[in-house]
Design a protein around this motif. Structure first.
Motif, PDB file in Angstrom:
ATOM      1  N   PHE A  71     -28.474 -12.113  37.648  1.00 39.95           N
ATOM      2  CA  PHE A  71     -28.259 -10.789  37.172  1.00 39.95           C
ATOM      3  C   PHE A  71     -26.542 -10.582  37.094  1.00 39.95           C
ATOM      4  O   PHE A  71     -26.067 -10.732  38.017  1.00 39.95           O
ATOM      5  CB  PHE A  71     -28.823  -9.884  38.145  1.00 39.95           C
ATOM      6  CG  PHE A  71     -28.662  -8.565  37.902  1.00 39.95           C
ATOM      7  CD1 PHE A  71     -29.560  -7.685  37.143  1.00 39.95           C
ATOM      8  CD2 PHE A  71     -27.391  -7.855  38.377  1.00 39.95           C
ATOM      9  CE1 PHE A  71     -29.356  -6.136  36.910  1.00 39.95           C
ATOM     10  CE2 PHE A  71     -27.275  -6.679  38.018  1.00 39.95           C
ATOM     11  CZ  PHE A  71     -28.185  -5.819  37.163  1.00 39.95           C
ATOM     12  N   LEU A 111     -24.250  -7.466  35.548  1.00 39.01           N
ATOM     13  CA  LEU A 111     -24.358  -6.157  34.590  1.00 39.01           C
ATOM     14  C   LEU A 111     -23.115  -5.383  35.367  1.00 39.01           C
ATOM     15  O   LEU A 111     -22.480  -5.521  36.070  1.00 39.01           O
ATOM     16  CB  LEU A 111     -25.426  -5.261  35.161  1.00 39.01           C
ATOM     17  CG  LEU A 111     -25.404  -3.881  34.270  1.00 39.01           C
ATOM     18  CD1 LEU A 111     -25.603  -4.101  32.960  1.00 39.01           C
ATOM     19  CD2 LEU A 111     -26.584  -2.986  34.966  1.00 39.01           C
ATOM     20  N   THR A 112     -22.337  -5.213  33.852  1.00 37.77           N
ATOM     21  CA  THR A 112     -20.898  -4.032  33.986  1.00 37.77           C
ATOM     22  C   THR A 112     -21.171  -2.896  33.694  1.00 37.77           C
ATOM     23  O   THR A 112     -21.809  -2.554  32.539  1.00 37.77           O
ATOM     24  CB  THR A 112     -19.764  -4.798  33.250  1.00 37.77           C
ATOM     25  OG1 THR A 112     -19.595  -5.989  33.893  1.00 37.77           O
ATOM     26  CG2 THR A 112     -18.567  -3.792  33.442  1.00 37.77           C
ATOM     27  N   GLN A 113     -21.102  -1.704  34.461  1.00 36.57           N
ATOM     28  CA  GLN A 113     -21.267  -0.356  34.002  1.00 36.57           C
ATOM     29  C   GLN A 113     -20.308   0.403  34.752  1.00 36.57           C
ATOM     30  O   GLN A 113     -19.690  -0.128  35.862  1.00 36.57           O
ATOM     31  CB  GLN A 113     -22.749   0.040  33.801  1.00 36.57           C
ATOM     32  CG  GLN A 113     -23.299  -0.440  35.276  1.00 36.57           C
ATOM     33  CD  GLN A 113     -25.017   0.331  34.864  1.00 36.57           C
ATOM     34  OE1 GLN A 113     -25.364   0.368  34.129  1.00 36.57           O
ATOM     35  NE2 GLN A 113     -25.736   0.153  36.146  1.00 36.57           N
ATOM     36  N   LYS A 126     -28.824   4.123  38.567  1.00 37.77           N
ATOM     37  CA  LYS A 126     -29.741   3.062  38.482  1.00 37.77           C
ATOM     38  C   LYS A 126     -30.238   2.666  39.683  1.00 37.77           C
ATOM     39  O   LYS A 126     -29.438   2.692  40.776  1.00 37.77           O
ATOM     40  CB  LYS A 126     -28.743   2.002  37.760  1.00 37.77           C
ATOM     41  CG  LYS A 126     -29.563   0.516  37.497  1.00 37.77           C
ATOM     42  CD  LYS A 126     -28.647  -0.354  36.891  1.00 37.77           C
ATOM     43  CE  LYS A 126     -29.295  -1.596  36.458  1.00 37.77           C
ATOM     44  NZ  LYS A 126     -30.340  -1.289  35.403  1.00 37.77           N
ATOM     45  N   SER A 170     -18.196 -10.779  32.890  1.00 35.28           N
ATOM     46  CA  SER A 170     -18.063  -9.262  33.299  1.00 35.28           C
ATOM     47  C   SER A 170     -17.372  -8.435  32.138  1.00 35.28           C
ATOM     48  O   SER A 170     -17.593  -7.170  32.066  1.00 35.28           O
ATOM     49  CB  SER A 170     -16.899  -9.059  34.608  1.00 35.28           C
ATOM     50  OG  SER A 170     -15.689  -9.235  34.127  1.00 35.28           O
ATOM     51  N   THR A 190     -31.295  -0.433  41.942  1.00 36.05           N
ATOM     52  CA  THR A 190     -31.080  -1.685  42.219  1.00 36.05           C
ATOM     53  C   THR A 190     -31.284  -2.135  43.491  1.00 36.05           C
ATOM     54  O   THR A 190     -31.237  -1.457  44.591  1.00 36.05           O
ATOM     55  CB  THR A 190     -29.350  -2.030  41.936  1.00 36.05           C
ATOM     56  OG1 THR A 190     -28.691  -1.273  42.777  1.00 36.05           O
ATOM     57  CG2 THR A 190     -29.247  -1.495  40.595  1.00 36.05           C
ATOM     58  N   CYS A 242     -18.732  -4.579  38.180  1.00 37.42           N
ATOM     59  CA  CYS A 242     -19.795  -5.529  37.608  1.00 37.42           C
ATOM     60  C   CYS A 242     -20.512  -5.823  39.011  1.00 37.42           C
ATOM     61  O   CYS A 242     -19.559  -6.477  39.967  1.00 37.42           O
ATOM     62  CB  CYS A 242     -18.893  -6.616  36.875  1.00 37.42           C
ATOM     63  SG  CYS A 242     -20.071  -8.022  36.446  1.00 37.42           S
ATOM     64  N   GLU A 297     -23.001   5.322  36.135  1.00 40.09           N
ATOM     65  CA  GLU A 297     -24.229   4.918  35.665  1.00 40.09           C
ATOM     66  C   GLU A 297     -24.661   3.992  36.770  1.00 40.09           C
ATOM     67  O   GLU A 297     -26.124   3.985  36.736  1.00 40.09           O
ATOM     68  CB  GLU A 297     -23.951   3.839  34.468  1.00 40.09           C
ATOM     69  CG  GLU A 297     -23.460   4.541  33.151  1.00 40.09           C
ATOM     70  CD  GLU A 297     -22.751   3.617  32.194  1.00 40.09           C
ATOM     71  OE1 GLU A 297     -23.302   3.851  30.899  1.00 40.09           O
ATOM     72  OE2 GLU A 297     -22.030   2.649  32.496  1.00 40.09           O
ATOM     73  N   TRP A 298     -23.910   3.427  37.749  1.00 39.98           N
ATOM     74  CA  TRP A 298     -24.665   2.703  38.818  1.00 39.98           C
ATOM     75  C   TRP A 298     -25.144   3.714  39.778  1.00 39.98           C
ATOM     76  O   TRP A 298     -26.499   3.428  40.388  1.00 39.98           O
ATOM     77  CB  TRP A 298     -23.375   2.020  39.513  1.00 39.98           C
ATOM     78  CG  TRP A 298     -23.212   0.572  38.951  1.00 39.98           C
ATOM     79  CD1 TRP A 298     -21.742   0.260  38.392  1.00 39.98           C
ATOM     80  CD2 TRP A 298     -24.138  -0.438  38.944  1.00 39.98           C
ATOM     81  NE1 TRP A 298     -22.006  -1.106  38.088  1.00 39.98           N
ATOM     82  CE2 TRP A 298     -23.155  -1.628  38.685  1.00 39.98           C
ATOM     83  CE3 TRP A 298     -25.216  -0.956  39.346  1.00 39.98           C
ATOM     84  CZ2 TRP A 298     -23.636  -2.790  38.096  1.00 39.98           C
ATOM     85  CZ3 TRP A 298     -25.870  -2.213  39.113  1.00 39.98           C
ATOM     86  CH2 TRP A 298     -25.214  -3.237  38.507  1.00 39.98           C
TER      87      TRP A 298
END
Length: 234
Positions: A207, A209-211, A219, A131, A221, A196, A215-216
Motif C-alpha cells: 500500500f 498513497l500520498t495525499q 480516510k 511518493s 485506514t 505518504c 484528506e488523510w
C-alpha cells in the motif's frame, strides 16, 4: 587470499525473492560461509528461503546489533584477518542503512578490506520513489520520539524545515504504533501538508498513497503491525 565484505540485502517481508534479489546475490551467498547478522534466527531463515540447498550447520554466524559493545566490535574486526569473504545481513532491507552493520563497514575500510554492496530492496528509497515527493532533497530521521510532547515538537519542526528547504522528510515507526503515528501527523500538521504512507513494500498487499493531511483525516485506514515508511512534504 584477502577478505572481502559483502553487504547482502535481505527481503522486506514475506515477498518473493525473485522479485527483490538478482541471481548474482544468490551466487555470493552460496560462496560465503561467515556471516555477520543483526538477528541469527531471521538471517538463517532468509538464507534458507533464498538458498535452501545451503547447509545451515556449515554457517558461521556472528551477531552485530544495537547492543554490540566496542570490545565485541573489535573482536568482529578480527574476522578480516582470516582471508575469507564475509557477508553482512540486516534484519530487513539494506545492511548499514538504518542498521548497525555500518559499524563493521567502517572498520573494513580502516583495515583496507574491500567493501562490496549488492543490489536489493530499500524500503526508504522505494517509498521515496513512489511518493511523488522531492527526490532531489530529502532527509531520513529513523524513529521519532515516543514521548507525546517531544514527538509533537519534532513533527512540527520537520514540517517547518520541509517548507523552508523544499525537502522531503522520511521517518519510520514500530509497526504496532503506525496508526498512532498517522493520528499524530493529522493532529499536529497543517491541513495542506502532504504525507505518504508506504506499507508492506514489495509484498502482495503493498500500500502506497500520498495525499494531504486534510484528506488523510477523512480516510479510514489501518496500518497496525504493517512495516511502513512515512514521508512528509510541506
Amino acid at each position: 587470499m584477502k577478505s572481502k565484505l559483502y553487504l547482502i540485502p535481505s527481503l522486506l517481508g514475506n515477498d518473493d525473492a525473485a522479485r527483490s534479489l538478482p541471481a548474482y546475490n544468490l551466487a555470493i551467498i552460496k560462496s560465503i560461509r561467515i556471516f555477520v547478522v543483526e538477528n541469527e534466527k531471521s538471517a538463517r531463515k532468509f538464507i534458507k528461503t533464498v538458498l535452501p540447498e545451503k547447509k545451515q550447520q556449515e554457517l558461521e554466524i556472528h551477531i552485530l546489533d544495537k547492543n554490540t559493545s566496542g570490545e565485541e566490535l573489535h573482536e568482529l574486526s578480527k574476522l578480516f584477518k582470516r582471508g575469507e569473504s564475509i557477508g553482512i545481513i540486516s534484519e530487513a532491507g539494506l545492511p548499514a542503512v538504518a542498521d548497525p552493520g555500518g559499524k563493521l563497514v567502517r572498520l573494513a575500510h580502516q583495515n583496507q578490506v574491500q567493501v562490496i554492496p549488492l543490489v536489493g530492496p530499500s524500503s526508504i528509497l522505494l517509498a521515496l520513489m513512489a511518493s511523488g515527493m522531492n527526490g532531489q532533497q530529502f532527509m531520513f530521521h529513523g524513529y521519532l520520539p515516543i514521548d507525546k510532547f517531544e514527538r509533537k515538537k519534532v513533527i512540527q519542526k520537520l514540517e517547518a524545515d520541509s517548507r523552508k528547504n523544499n525537502c522531503t522528510q522520511i521517518f519510520m515507526e514500530t509497526p504496532y504504533r503506525n496508526n498512532q503515528m498517522l493520528e499524530d501527523l493529522i493532529k499536529f500538521c497543517q491541513p495542506s501538508t502532504s504525507v505518504c504512507v508506504a506499507a508492506n513494500i514489495t509484498m502482495d498487499d503493498e500500500f502506497i498513497l500520498t495525499q494531504s493531511i486534510k484528506e488523510w483525516a477523512q480516510k479510514k485506514t489501518d496500518f497496525h503491525k504493517k512495516p511502513a515508511i512515512f514521508l512528509l512534504e510541506s
